[in-house]
Write an enzyme that holds these catalytic residues in place. Sequence first.
Site, PDB file in Angstrom:
ATOM      1  N   ASP A   1      76.438 176.604 -14.173  1.00  0.00           N
ATOM      2  CA  ASP A   1      77.319 176.992 -15.143  1.00  0.00           C
ATOM      3  C   ASP A   1      78.385 176.375 -15.660  1.00  0.00           C
ATOM      4  O   ASP A   1      79.546 176.792 -16.117  1.00  0.00           O
ATOM      5  CB  ASP A   1      77.747 178.720 -14.867  1.00  0.00           C
ATOM      6  CG  ASP A   1      78.201 179.594 -16.169  1.00  0.00           C
ATOM      7  OD1 ASP A   1      77.898 179.099 -17.347  1.00  0.00           O
ATOM      8  OD2 ASP A   1      78.613 180.602 -15.780  1.00  0.00           O
TER       9      ASP A   1
ATOM     10  N   PHE B   1      87.503 181.845 -19.882  1.00  0.00           N
ATOM     11  CA  PHE B   1      86.628 181.859 -18.695  1.00  0.00           C
ATOM     12  C   PHE B   1      85.887 180.580 -18.283  1.00  0.00           C
ATOM     13  O   PHE B   1      85.427 180.135 -19.411  1.00  0.00           O
ATOM     14  CB  PHE B   1      85.565 182.944 -18.378  1.00  0.00           C
ATOM     15  CG  PHE B   1      86.289 184.315 -18.137  1.00  0.00           C
ATOM     16  CD1 PHE B   1      86.529 184.918 -17.140  1.00  0.00           C
ATOM     17  CD2 PHE B   1      86.534 185.055 -19.498  1.00  0.00           C
ATOM     18  CE1 PHE B   1      87.145 186.216 -16.982  1.00  0.00           C
ATOM     19  CE2 PHE B   1      87.162 186.268 -19.308  1.00  0.00           C
ATOM     20  CZ  PHE B   1      87.546 186.822 -18.037  1.00  0.00           C
ATOM     21  N   GLY B   2      85.732 179.974 -17.300  1.00  0.00           N
ATOM     22  CA  GLY B   2      84.774 178.888 -16.943  1.00  0.00           C
ATOM     23  C   GLY B   2      85.283 177.745 -16.225  1.00  0.00           C
ATOM     24  O   GLY B   2      86.512 177.463 -16.333  1.00  0.00           O
TER      25      GLY B   2
END
Length: 430
Positions: free
Chosen positions: A311, A329-330
């Site tokens: 991801d 996010f991330g």
Amino acid sequence: MSLIIYNAALLDAEGQLSNQDIVVENGIIQKIVPAGTLEVEASGTTENTVIDAKGMLVSPGFIDMHVHLREPGFEHKETIETGARSAAKGGFTTIACMPNTNPITDSPEVVELVKTKAKEADLVHVLPYAAITKGEKGEELTDFAALKQAGAIGFTDDGVGIQKAQMMKDAMALAKSLDMPVIAHCEDDSLVVGAPVNEGTFAKKHGLKGIPNESEAIHVGRDILLSEATGAHYHVCHVSTEQSVRLIRQAKSIGIRVTTEICPHHLLLSEEDIPGLDTNWKMNPPLRSKRDVEACIEALEDGTIDMIVTDHAPHSSEEKAKGMLKAPFGIVGLETAFPLLYTKFVKTGRWSLSFLISRMTSDPAKVFGLKAGRLEIGAPADITIVDLNKTKAVNPDEFATKGRNTPFGGWELTGWPVTTIVSGKIVWSE
Ligand code: DOR
Ligand code: ZN
Ligand code: ZN
């Protein structure tokens, strides 16, 4: 053009290492013979590239079925070229990229653009996913047949959940008719309002709203039933909760066509590890409880979870500096995945090397029907050479990705890829 790799430490079917020489011609593995027994035919015309891999693991190139490359539209975060280079540096030879770009990959034109840019970069195989719904808005299905025709390998609205069950059911029925998989980011928005982290100890301590486990697992349960009803291949993105793996395990046991993936950070970190209000620890799904982490590790070990993905989600430093509530996010993942898992699970004795390698190569290839993931005669020469004795600290300033957003900066890790070969060509080397 040929390539010879001498003294390769290869894993055999029993998980044992043995020394082999590998001959590659025109991008295809032609010979694998015990080291020292190779007879090289004298040839005036062929040009040989030679690698001495003495002491190195030679693995099938790693496969990452969940990556964000950001192009078109967010080139300040990553381009297809920088993302592909990051993949090559991390030992990945095939990556599948998510459609949450700008524009969203919801038309054949954007699929074509991704393929063209990947071809220009000429580094690793880039397989595009297309969106399930136009603009990932959850309102109207895209033209699956045209997207498949253009080269999309599956359908997903990753980044957001499909909120309406009927929409997901229609998507699965259509995907089934085209023999394509549906890949789902599982998140029920009505259970997550303005929450940046898991609903648990960290959220409580810092007075933040939390993302509950059910927001993921409710979609997993719903979609398993829709997969049963439609017969579609349903693949769950970045699973993170005990409840999700319980549902997937049961569904698999009764023959429903569900598969899933997990990220290194969900195997290695829990909410207890978050050092403070540092957005390098903010990702979706969030870091969960220790109990979830252990349930996920066990699910990977028993085959409930099929594969490891990163991801990889690069963001700029400016965006990540907006604070826990507003930052996106991330985290990035391509360049740390293998050394993290090798150091924390193989070197510690919990997993065999062949277990880790298969979850990063042959297992994703099998689930998605890719002609990759194995080193055998006649197979494409997508090969990763790893120095299992090399130890160094993670230094985000040395990343090939544009992203610096990682919680693993400074971690001392062992087992670094040193050479990556795609279709017989060296695309990255130390
Ligand atoms: O952490 C995440 N980042 N989760 C997602 O679902 C989307 C991704 C992104 O695109 O940045
Ligand atoms: Zn997602
Ligand atoms: Zn994602």
